[in-house]
Design an enzyme around this catalytic site. Structure first.
Site, PDB file in Angstrom:
ATOM      1  N   LYS A  30      41.022 -27.320 -97.547  1.00 11.92           N
ATOM      2  CA  LYS A  30      42.162 -26.505 -98.002  1.00 11.92           C
ATOM      3  C   LYS A  30      43.395 -27.388 -98.265  1.00 11.92           C
ATOM      4  CE  LYS A  30      42.095 -23.669 -94.398  1.00 11.92           C
ATOM      5  NZ  LYS A  30      40.879 -24.041 -93.643  1.00 11.92           N
ATOM      6  N   ARG A  81      42.449 -36.052 -85.093  1.00 10.79           N
ATOM      7  CA  ARG A  81      43.078 -34.904 -84.453  1.00 10.79           C
ATOM      8  C   ARG A  81      42.306 -34.525 -83.191  1.00 10.79           C
ATOM      9  NH1 ARG A  81      43.954 -30.438 -89.149  1.00 10.79           N
ATOM     10  NH2 ARG A  81      43.315 -29.119 -87.412  1.00 10.79           N
ATOM     11  N   ARG A 131      37.208 -36.950 -90.258  1.00 12.90           N
ATOM     12  CA  ARG A 131      38.600 -36.897 -90.734  1.00 12.90           C
ATOM     13  C   ARG A 131      39.522 -37.814 -89.930  1.00 12.90           C
ATOM     14  NH1 ARG A 131      41.146 -31.148 -91.890  1.00 12.90           N
ATOM     15  NH2 ARG A 131      40.799 -30.716 -89.677  1.00 12.90           N
ATOM     16  N   ARG A 162      36.181 -23.798 -83.210  1.00  6.64           N
ATOM     17  CA  ARG A 162      37.008 -23.442 -84.381  1.00  6.64           C
ATOM     18  C   ARG A 162      36.150 -22.730 -85.436  1.00  6.64           C
ATOM     19  NH1 ARG A 162      39.285 -28.860 -86.220  1.00  6.64           N
ATOM     20  NH2 ARG A 162      40.457 -27.675 -87.739  1.00  6.64           N
ATOM     21  N   ARG A 215      45.034 -15.838 -91.194  1.00 11.23           N
ATOM     22  CA  ARG A 215      43.761 -16.134 -90.530  1.00 11.23           C
ATOM     23  C   ARG A 215      43.238 -14.932 -89.765  1.00 11.23           C
ATOM     24  NH1 ARG A 215      44.625 -22.190 -90.033  1.00 11.23           N
ATOM     25  NH2 ARG A 215      42.780 -23.058 -89.107  1.00 11.23           N
TER      26      ARG A 215
HETATM   27  P1  AMP Z   1      44.574 -26.100 -89.243  1.00  6.56           P
HETATM   28  O1  AMP Z   1      45.275 -27.409 -89.418  1.00  6.56           O
HETATM   29  O2  AMP Z   1      44.872 -25.140 -90.338  1.00  6.56           O
HETATM   30  O3  AMP Z   1      43.089 -26.267 -89.000  1.00  6.56           O
HETATM   31  O4  AMP Z   1      45.191 -25.435 -87.914  1.00  6.56           O
HETATM   32  C1  AMP Z   1      45.104 -26.076 -86.660  1.00  6.56           C
HETATM   33  C2  AMP Z   1      45.240 -25.058 -85.546  1.00  6.56           C
HETATM   34  O5  AMP Z   1      46.523 -24.415 -85.621  1.00  6.56           O
HETATM   35  C3  AMP Z   1      44.236 -23.904 -85.571  1.00  6.56           C
HETATM   36  O6  AMP Z   1      43.007 -24.257 -84.971  1.00  6.56           O
HETATM   37  C4  AMP Z   1      44.985 -22.837 -84.783  1.00  6.56           C
HETATM   38  O7  AMP Z   1      44.968 -23.117 -83.396  1.00  6.56           O
HETATM   39  C5  AMP Z   1      46.422 -23.047 -85.260  1.00  6.56           C
HETATM   40  N1  AMP Z   1      46.708 -22.221 -86.461  1.00  6.56           N
HETATM   41  C6  AMP Z   1      47.030 -22.663 -87.703  1.00  6.56           C
HETATM   42  N2  AMP Z   1      47.245 -21.633 -88.547  1.00  6.56           N
HETATM   43  C7  AMP Z   1      47.053 -20.498 -87.827  1.00  6.56           C
HETATM   44  C8  AMP Z   1      47.106 -19.118 -88.134  1.00  6.56           C
HETATM   45  N3  AMP Z   1      47.396 -18.670 -89.382  1.00  6.56           N
HETATM   46  N4  AMP Z   1      46.846 -18.233 -87.143  1.00  6.56           N
HETATM   47  C9  AMP Z   1      46.568 -18.635 -85.880  1.00  6.56           C
HETATM   48  N5  AMP Z   1      46.481 -19.935 -85.526  1.00  6.56           N
HETATM   49  C10 AMP Z   1      46.717 -20.878 -86.486  1.00  6.56           C
END
Ligand code: AMP
Length: 227
Positions: free
Chosen positions: A17, A166, A132, A177, A93
């Site tokens: 994304k 990460r 990554r 996840r 999400r």
């Molecule tokens: P990402 O970088 O998008 O994979 O986000 C990393 C982490 O941030 C996720 O695993 C969630 O813990 C949190 N997170 C990011 N966006 C959201 C969202 N829209 N709703 C809830 N948690 C989020």
């Protein structure tokens, strides 16, 4: 004047994304709003939101909706979103977040144009997530030791910064996840399909530019059909 583009990137963690968002934002000049990036920054800066979010992020769980909505509302209040539009990466999400989105966008004169759903097979996802490596110093440095290795191991090609993995890209957290995605986020696929906003895009192991071109074509056709 027609309002600028508002779109969402949907897809499991590791679908790319962030990568495709960068291609689209470069083309349309609108900000990429990544809730994950905002939470990581908040954690780094040691803010109260960061402290709340970290508990969930470390487990690969979702941050509670009210915290997420507060962060997104704050970001949409910046003039760049109203002026240039917005590409949402990692938001919404949950169904509650998706239900809140029209009002959030409406408050700055935007409405959702389309949702691109990135589809990727499980094995490819695992490889992308475990491989990554991100740069500690700049936002461009996003590499993969299998498919997009940096020129020098552990060093960012763009700024020479240190690359890191990460915490939530460890295999045990990744499994959680992905499970969370299937349970809480994947219902959004039907939610947006039912509203006629969804465009499925298959992410293979091919060239990023080819799929980015296909996404840009979809966006252009959505903007054209606004009427
Ligand atoms: P990402 O970088 O998008 O994979 O986000 C990393 C982490 O941030 C996720 O695993 C969630 O813990 C949190 N997170 C990011 N966006 C959201 C969202 N829209 N709703 C809830 N948690 C989020």
């Amino acid at each position: 004047m027609t309002p600028p583009l508002a779109m969402v990137f949907l897809g499991p963690p590791g679908a790319g994304k962030g990568t495709y968002c960068k291609e689209i934002t470069a083309h349309y000049g609108c900000p990429q709003v990544s809730t994950g990036d905002m939470f990581r920054l908040a954690v780094k800066e040691g803010t109260a939101i960061g402290a709340k979010a970290k508990v969930y992020m470390d487990q690969g769980a979702l941050v509670p909706d009210e915290v997420v909505l507060e962060v997104v509302r704050g970001r949409l209040g910046h003039a760049d979103c109203r002026e240039h539009g917005i590409i949402l990466d990692g938001f919404p999400r949950t169904l509650a977040q998706a239900d809140a989105l029209p009002e959030l966008l409406g408050s700055i004169g935007l409405s959702l144009d389309l949702v691109v759903n990135l589809q990727v097979g499980h094995d490819i996802l695992i490889r992308r997530l475990t491989g990554r490596r991100m740069c500690r110093s700049c936002s461009r440095g996003n590499f993969n030791i299998y498919s997009l290795p940096p020129k020098r191991e552990g060093i960012c090609d763009y700024c020479g910064g240190e690359l890191y993995q990460r915490d939530d890209d460890r295999l045990d957290v990744i499994e959680n996840r992905l499970a969370v995605y299937h349970k809480q986020t994947s219902p959004l696929v039907d939610y947006y399909r039912g509203r006629g906003l969804l465009r499925d895009m298959e992410v293979g192991s091919g060239d990023i530019q080819v799929l980015a071109g296909a996404i840009l074509a979809e966006i252009a056709s959505s903007l054209k059909s606004r009427g």
